[in-house]
Design a protein around this motif. Structure first.
Motif, PDB file in Angstrom:
ATOM      1  N   LEU A 100      80.983  59.137  92.420  1.00 23.97           N
ATOM      2  CA  LEU A 100      81.127  58.333  93.635  1.00 23.97           C
ATOM      3  C   LEU A 100      82.513  58.490  94.249  1.00 23.97           C
ATOM      4  O   LEU A 100      82.651  58.519  95.477  1.00 23.97           O
ATOM      5  CB  LEU A 100      80.842  56.859  93.337  1.00 23.97           C
ATOM      6  CG  LEU A 100      79.378  56.512  93.038  1.00 23.97           C
ATOM      7  CD1 LEU A 100      79.232  55.046  92.675  1.00 23.97           C
ATOM      8  CD2 LEU A 100      78.475  56.852  94.227  1.00 23.97           C
ATOM      9  N   LEU A 103      82.418  61.698  96.196  1.00 25.88           N
ATOM     10  CA  LEU A 103      81.662  61.594  97.437  1.00 25.88           C
ATOM     11  C   LEU A 103      82.349  60.688  98.454  1.00 25.88           C
ATOM     12  O   LEU A 103      82.203  60.881  99.664  1.00 25.88           O
ATOM     13  CB  LEU A 103      80.261  61.046  97.138  1.00 25.88           C
ATOM     14  CG  LEU A 103      79.317  62.002  96.398  1.00 25.88           C
ATOM     15  CD1 LEU A 103      78.069  61.262  95.947  1.00 25.88           C
ATOM     16  CD2 LEU A 103      78.938  63.180  97.285  1.00 25.88           C
ATOM     17  N   ARG A 104      83.081  59.699  97.971  1.00 31.02           N
ATOM     18  CA  ARG A 104      83.720  58.736  98.867  1.00 31.02           C
ATOM     19  C   ARG A 104      84.954  59.314  99.567  1.00 31.02           C
ATOM     20  O   ARG A 104      85.299  58.889 100.675  1.00 31.02           O
ATOM     21  CB  ARG A 104      84.119  57.490  98.070  1.00 31.02           C
ATOM     22  CG  ARG A 104      84.779  56.394  98.903  1.00 31.02           C
ATOM     23  CD  ARG A 104      85.259  55.257  98.014  1.00 31.02           C
ATOM     24  NE  ARG A 104      86.104  54.340  98.753  1.00 31.02           N
ATOM     25  CZ  ARG A 104      85.666  53.291  99.417  1.00 31.02           C
ATOM     26  NH1 ARG A 104      84.377  53.014  99.418  1.00 31.02           N
ATOM     27  NH2 ARG A 104      86.492  52.509 100.070  1.00 31.02           N
ATOM     28  N   TYR A 122      77.163  59.711 100.245  1.00 32.16           N
ATOM     29  CA  TYR A 122      77.817  58.685  99.421  1.00 32.16           C
ATOM     30  C   TYR A 122      76.924  57.453  99.269  1.00 32.16           C
ATOM     31  O   TYR A 122      76.716  56.952  98.158  1.00 32.16           O
ATOM     32  CB  TYR A 122      79.154  58.303 100.068  1.00 32.16           C
ATOM     33  CG  TYR A 122      79.789  57.061  99.505  1.00 32.16           C
ATOM     34  CD1 TYR A 122      80.141  56.978  98.158  1.00 32.16           C
ATOM     35  CD2 TYR A 122      80.046  55.969 100.330  1.00 32.16           C
ATOM     36  CE1 TYR A 122      80.742  55.831  97.655  1.00 32.16           C
ATOM     37  CE2 TYR A 122      80.639  54.823  99.831  1.00 32.16           C
ATOM     38  CZ  TYR A 122      80.978  54.754  98.496  1.00 32.16           C
ATOM     39  OH  TYR A 122      81.551  53.623  97.990  1.00 32.16           O
TER      40      TYR A 122
END
Length: 234
Positions: A100, A103-104, A122
């Motif tokens: 995460l 992706l963030r 995300y």
């Protein structure tokens, strides 16, 4: 205690043992070289090294519906699963946390409207497999940069409350100039309900009077996502 060996390229032979072969394939072929259950198996092996973790990995994937379901499962649900404990659960959740963060990063570092696919990737990774409905509000500044990704409410398997007054008050507190509403559908279908549409329009009208724009309302499900703006619902 002897120090760990430095990370080095594995020798060309297959090594000794199943885990050595997994390491070899990962080193030579990258992430795609391992099957889903092998990824989970290796993560579990780091936590419980003296145990054959392949049966447990396969059982977790079957129970939670795939590797996405395993990594996004609630901590308590993983801990309750036969053969799991806090250490093995932590191994899986740290992998989710790392994914995460990866992706963030583009979402946090670029204007949201110019990194739309990164935002969707995300949100899907974080919310698609949740077993309850969750509401989030993304607060943006005048340059459409993310100010706050705010978890507003959790609900049941089919409903979570979102109140116009609370959303707008929080936007004023943060100095937001625009918002993106987000929630998931545990049913899997991302199609908006009549209530979803009505709530979105109420928030839009309230925000408009204060100069706060609602860019979109995104609904996430295992079957995909929907964008109310793209669907022409406002």
């Amino acid at each position: 205690m002897a120090p760990e060996r430095a990370c080095e390229k594995p020798e060309s032979h297959h090594g000794t043992g199943h885990r050595a072969r997994l390491r070899q394939r990962l080193a030579e072929g990258g992430p795609e070289a391992l099957l889903d259950h092998e990824l989970v198996e290796y993560l579990l092996a780091l936590a419980i090294p003296r145990r054959d973790t392949k049966p447990l990995a396969k059982a977790l994937i079957a129970h939670f519906g795939g590797i996405n379901g395993v990594l996004t499962a609630e901590w308590e649900a993983l801990c309750r699963f036969p053969g799991m404990g806090e250490t093995s659960t932590a191994a899986l959740k740290i992998a989710q946390a790392a994914a995460l963060r990866l992706l963030r990063a583009p979402v946090a570092q670029q204007p949201i409207l110019s990194s739309w696919q990164a935002l969707l990737d995300y949100l899907r990774a974080d919310m698609a497999h949740l077993k309850i409905e969750r509401v989030r509000v993304l607060h943006l500044n005048a340059r459409n940069m993310l100010i706050r990704d705010e978890h507003m409410a959790d609900g049941s398997v089919d409903q979570a409350a979102i109140y116009t007054r609370e959303v707008i008050r929080r936007a004023i507190d943060l100095g937001s100039t625009s918002l993106i509403l987000v929630h998931n559908h545990p049913s899997g279908s991302p199609q908006p309900s009549k209530q979803d549409i009505a709530v979105t329009r109420n928030i839009m009208e309230a925000g408009k009077r204060l100069g706060i724009t609602v860019h979109d309302h995104i609904i996430i499900g295992t079957e995909g996502y929907s964008s109310m703006r793209t669907m022409g619902l406002f």
